[in-house]
Every structure is written in structure tokens, then in C-alpha cells.
Design an enzyme around this catalytic site. Sequence first.
Site, PDB file in Angstrom:
ATOM      1  N   CYS A  58      -1.269   5.830   9.784  1.00 25.34           N
ATOM      2  CA  CYS A  58      -0.036   5.160  10.195  1.00 25.34           C
ATOM      3  C   CYS A  58      -0.356   3.844  10.871  1.00 25.34           C
ATOM      4  O   CYS A  58      -1.196   3.795  11.761  1.00 25.34           O
ATOM      5  CB  CYS A  58       0.723   5.959  11.240  1.00 25.34           C
ATOM      6  SG  CYS A  58       0.951   7.644  10.869  1.00 25.34           S
TER       7      CYS A  58
ATOM      8  N   CYS B 134       6.629  -4.830  15.999  1.00 29.37           N
ATOM      9  CA  CYS B 134       6.248  -3.850  17.028  1.00 29.37           C
ATOM     10  C   CYS B 134       4.808  -4.167  17.442  1.00 29.37           C
ATOM     11  O   CYS B 134       3.962  -4.462  16.602  1.00 29.37           O
ATOM     12  CB  CYS B 134       6.372  -2.432  16.489  1.00 29.37           C
ATOM     13  SG  CYS B 134       8.057  -2.048  15.977  1.00 29.37           S
TER      14      CYS B 134
ATOM     15  N   CYS C  21       1.579  -2.384  15.740  1.00 28.26           N
ATOM     16  CA  CYS C  21       1.626  -2.111  14.291  1.00 28.26           C
ATOM     17  C   CYS C  21       1.002  -3.252  13.486  1.00 28.26           C
ATOM     18  O   CYS C  21       1.384  -4.414  13.643  1.00 28.26           O
ATOM     19  CB  CYS C  21       3.080  -1.894  13.873  1.00 28.26           C
ATOM     20  SG  CYS C  21       3.295  -1.779  12.084  1.00 28.26           S
TER      21      CYS C  21
ATOM     22  N   GLU D  31       0.822  -1.201   0.000  1.00 30.29           N
ATOM     23  CA  GLU D  31       0.000   0.000   0.000  1.00 30.29           C
ATOM     24  C   GLU D  31       0.863   1.260   0.000  1.00 30.29           C
ATOM     25  O   GLU D  31       1.954   1.293   0.586  1.00 30.29           O
ATOM     26  CB  GLU D  31      -0.908  -0.001   1.228  1.00 30.29           C
ATOM     27  CG  GLU D  31      -1.884  -1.160   1.154  1.00 30.29           C
ATOM     28  CD  GLU D  31      -2.884  -1.183   2.294  1.00 30.29           C
ATOM     29  OE1 GLU D  31      -4.041  -1.474   2.017  1.00 30.29           O
ATOM     30  OE2 GLU D  31      -2.513  -0.893   3.442  1.00 30.29           O
TER      31      GLU D  31
ATOM     32  N   CYS E  83       6.636  -7.008   7.749  1.00 27.41           N
ATOM     33  CA  CYS E  83       7.814  -6.526   8.484  1.00 27.41           C
ATOM     34  C   CYS E  83       8.157  -7.557   9.541  1.00 27.41           C
ATOM     35  O   CYS E  83       7.267  -8.135  10.172  1.00 27.41           O
ATOM     36  CB  CYS E  83       7.524  -5.179   9.145  1.00 27.41           C
ATOM     37  SG  CYS E  83       8.956  -4.511  10.020  1.00 27.41           S
TER      38      CYS E  83
HETATM   39  N1  SAH Z   1       9.401   0.546  10.002  1.00 30.01           N
HETATM   40  C1  SAH Z   1       9.578   1.942  10.042  1.00 30.01           C
HETATM   41  C2  SAH Z   1       8.714   2.719   9.089  1.00 30.01           C
HETATM   42  C3  SAH Z   1       7.295   2.266   8.918  1.00 30.01           C
HETATM   43  S1  SAH Z   1       6.196   2.522  10.253  1.00 30.01           S
HETATM   44  C4  SAH Z   1       9.398   2.451  11.445  1.00 30.01           C
HETATM   45  O1  SAH Z   1       8.934   1.710  12.286  1.00 30.01           O
HETATM   46  O2  SAH Z   1       9.766   3.594  11.674  1.00 30.01           O
HETATM   47  C5  SAH Z   1       5.881   4.273  10.212  1.00 30.01           C
HETATM   48  C6  SAH Z   1       5.466   4.859  11.555  1.00 30.01           C
HETATM   49  O3  SAH Z   1       4.126   4.439  11.906  1.00 30.01           O
HETATM   50  C7  SAH Z   1       6.364   4.406  12.679  1.00 30.01           C
HETATM   51  O4  SAH Z   1       6.696   5.479  13.513  1.00 30.01           O
HETATM   52  C8  SAH Z   1       5.488   3.427  13.394  1.00 30.01           C
HETATM   53  O5  SAH Z   1       5.903   3.240  14.698  1.00 30.01           O
HETATM   54  C9  SAH Z   1       4.135   4.079  13.278  1.00 30.01           C
HETATM   55  N2  SAH Z   1       3.027   3.169  13.596  1.00 30.01           N
HETATM   56  C10 SAH Z   1       2.993   1.840  13.460  1.00 30.01           C
HETATM   57  N3  SAH Z   1       1.795   1.345  13.878  1.00 30.01           N
HETATM   58  C11 SAH Z   1       1.053   2.401  14.261  1.00 30.01           C
HETATM   59  C12 SAH Z   1      -0.282   2.551  14.748  1.00 30.01           C
HETATM   60  N4  SAH Z   1      -1.078   1.503  14.883  1.00 30.01           N
HETATM   61  N5  SAH Z   1      -0.724   3.778  15.027  1.00 30.01           N
HETATM   62  C13 SAH Z   1       0.083   4.859  14.839  1.00 30.01           C
HETATM   63  N6  SAH Z   1       1.350   4.793  14.358  1.00 30.01           N
HETATM   64  C14 SAH Z   1       1.838   3.578  14.089  1.00 30.01           C
HETATM   65 FE1  SF4 Z   2       7.941  -2.861  11.257  1.00 28.68          FE
HETATM   66 FE2  SF4 Z   2       5.651  -1.718  11.997  1.00 28.68          FE
HETATM   67 FE3  SF4 Z   2       7.697  -1.855  13.712  1.00 28.68          FE
HETATM   68 FE4  SF4 Z   2       7.858  -0.189  11.587  1.00 28.68          FE
HETATM   69  S1  SF4 Z   2       6.397  -0.058  13.300  1.00 28.68           S
HETATM   70  S2  SF4 Z   2       9.445  -1.613  12.349  1.00 28.68           S
HETATM   71  S3  SF4 Z   2       6.716  -1.400  10.055  1.00 28.68           S
HETATM   72  S4  SF4 Z   2       6.572  -3.613  12.862  1.00 28.68           S
END
Ligand code: SAH
Ligand code: SF4
Length: 369
Positions: free
Chosen positions: A342, A118, A121, A94, A114
Site C-alpha cells: 500500500c 496525503c 503516500c 500499477e 493523485c
Molecule cells: N485514494 C484512495 C485509495 C488509494 S490509497 C484512498 O486514499 O483511500 C489506498 C490505501 O493505502 C489508503 O488507505 C491509503 O491511505 C493507504 N496508503 C497510502 N500510502 C501508504 C503508505 N505509504 N503505507 C501504507 N498505506 C498507505
Molecule cells: Fe491520493 Fe494517496 Fe491520499 Fe489515496 S492516500 S488520496 S492515493 S494521496
Amino acid sequence: MTTTKVNMFDFDHDGLRDYFVARGEKPYRAKQVMQWLYQQNTRDFEQMSNVSKVLREQLSKDACTTLPKVQQEMLSSDGTCKWLFELHDGNSIETVYIPEANRGTLCISSQVGCALDCSFCATGRQGFNRNLSVAEIIGQLWLAENLLKLNPETQDQRITNIVMMGMGEPLLNYNKLVPALRLMLDDRAYGLSKRRVTVSTSGVVPAMDRLTADIDVSLAVSLHAPNNALRDELVPVNKKYPIEQLMGACWRYVQGERKKRVLFEYVMLAGVNDQPEHARQLVSLLRDFPGKVNLIPFNPFPTSGYTRSSNAAVARFTKLLTDGGILTLTRTTRGDDIDAACGQLAGDITDRSKRYIRFSEPRFGEQFQ
Ligand code: SAH
Ligand code: SF4
């Protein structure tokens, strides 16, 4: 016998130059082909009129300009656009476009899924499938730009900023990321300024140092917790590269450049990391560092187990940081009616029953197939 054609979108300038030189061609062919691809938006070798006829024929035989396939196009009630692109192996990714008053930001994916898991996420929840190719990364920009132009509702929108904040951890796909970033910055392709191209990482420390050495772009770090115990839980890569090491890499990134700053992303999870003690710890962690904190409202997805912090909690947190001398911004949630916010990107066919999906089957993407 099937021969695989070389995809012109897989190369940055130097890669393309080497490709042509190896075939006995002049190095400037690279610049010509790049300008056709990225500035004239022409993917048909036959139309590349300043390239010799012989070479055009050869390229039509040996090379291709394949891009992901447009599977869905969605427009949110707030103007945010989301596209689902299908890759040649059936995976989908996406890409999200967020229009604002004086800029338009494209949020690009770097991997299918990924591995870093996290806890808050949706992409992490999917697990890791594979890395994207350079063509699949830069192709998101190419397609988004052209799709915006084709749709009368979005034709005035421009992409002025890129954030590598879609699906995946960009620094774990380093070798494909960097040529794609070079194309974004290169005047022969998109010519964006380094301030407008941001890589977001959850903190893969050795790759952060490589990036600092290899290319000058803006850096965002997904911090999300002010101490190791909590960060281990939320961002498990912290167990490998704890906060002290992460801050070391951030210092090396800004070193020697007065104007450089790191943007620290901090997702606000109710009762988890949004308490006054967390704000105080964050102030002592970041007080002397040239950075900004971006507070992100948590975007829920099924089974996440977290809830978004209340506005009052965010306001209290912001005040504690600001009083502590930390520049703090709150990100507004955009496009959540089409699951484009996000952390909501999962690449699956999204819920078609959502009220605000204005169109979903490709309307403008067909001509790029
Ligand atoms: N993997 C990279 C980039 C992709 S995620 C990273 O983690 O930085 C982009 C951003 O979205 C990151 O700051 C991540 O922590 C945030 N993010 C992930 N899940 C989210 C959620 N459910 N609500 C808000 N932000 C989120
Ligand atoms: Fe991966 Fe989501 Fe963590 Fe970014 S926030 S490193 S996309 S698991």
C-alpha cells in the site's frame, strides 16, 4: 484523416446497449459482446460467432478492444504479483494481486497520480496527471485475470475480490469509476458480489453520497487520524471535508441496512498517530458506528519522512481499540520486496536491482499487444 474507434471496454451494459441501439441493432448485442469480452476473454470481433457477420465486419471497422500494454510483470517471494501497464500516452499505472488462503485480491488504480497529496503516500507525492478511462480501469482486471492464467506459477490463482486501492482517488474519477464497478458486479461480465468489490476513499464527501445513491459496493475510508488537526496534516482533503462531515457521509452509507459496515483504514506512523491518546480519541469517534478499523503498517518510500510504528505500539493501539469495543484488524504487508505494498505504487519503472524481482520484462503479456 484518423478516426477514433470506439473502445468496447469503455462501456457498461447500458452504455453498450445504447451504442448498438443507436446503430439500429438489437439491444441484446450488448450482452453477447460482453460475454465474449469478459467471460470468453475474446477481443477479436471475428471470433464472436453469435454476432451476425455484417455486424462483426462493422465492429472491426468502427470499434476496438484496446487495453493497456503490459510493460513489466513481477512476482514477489510471497506470491504477490505486480504489473506495470503502459497507457497509450506513455503514462504507466500499477496493479497488484495479493493471494491469500481463501481469496485473491486485485488492487486496481483509478488515476495516474493523485491530487490529494496525503503526506505519507508515494502516489500523492507524484502529483496528479490524469484520470483513467473505463477501459483502463476494467482493463486492469481483464489483463490481471489473463496474465495469472498464462503463468504456470500462478495459473491456479483466482481473483475473488477487488479493492480500488491502487493509484489515485477513485471518487475523483467518478464517471469512469462507476461503469467499471458495474462491469465488476454484472453477471454478463464478472458477476462479483457487492461484498467483494471495495471502493477506498480519502473522504470526498459529496461523491461518497453520490456513490451511495448510484451503486451498492463496499466502502473503505482512509481515516488515518482521530481529530481534525492531525487529519488536516496527513490527509489534506480533510480541510475541505472535516471528520464530522466525513462521518455524516459514512452514516448515510450504512443507513437502513443492518449488515452494512465501513472499513476505516488507519496507517500506523511512529510517534505521529499511534499514541494511546489517538486510540482513545478513535474509540470515542467510532464507538457507536457500525465499522471496523484496519491498521496498516506504514510502507516507507524514499523521502517520506515517516517511520513504521513498532509492533509494540501497534499491539498497544489494537488493545485500546478492542477494549473500547472497536473491531480491529491489522493488515499484513505483502509484496514489499517488489514495491507493491500500500502506498508504494508510483507507476515508475521500479528499481530493477531488487533481489526478489523474479522476472520483470513481460513474459506472458506479449500476446495481448
Ligand atoms: N485514494 C484512495 C485509495 C488509494 S490509497 C484512498 O486514499 O483511500 C489506498 C490505501 O493505502 C489508503 O488507505 C491509503 O491511505 C493507504 N496508503 C497510502 N500510502 C501508504 C503508505 N505509504 N503505507 C501504507 N498505506 C498507505
Ligand atoms: Fe491520493 Fe494517496 Fe491520499 Fe489515496 S492516500 S488520496 S492515493 S494521496
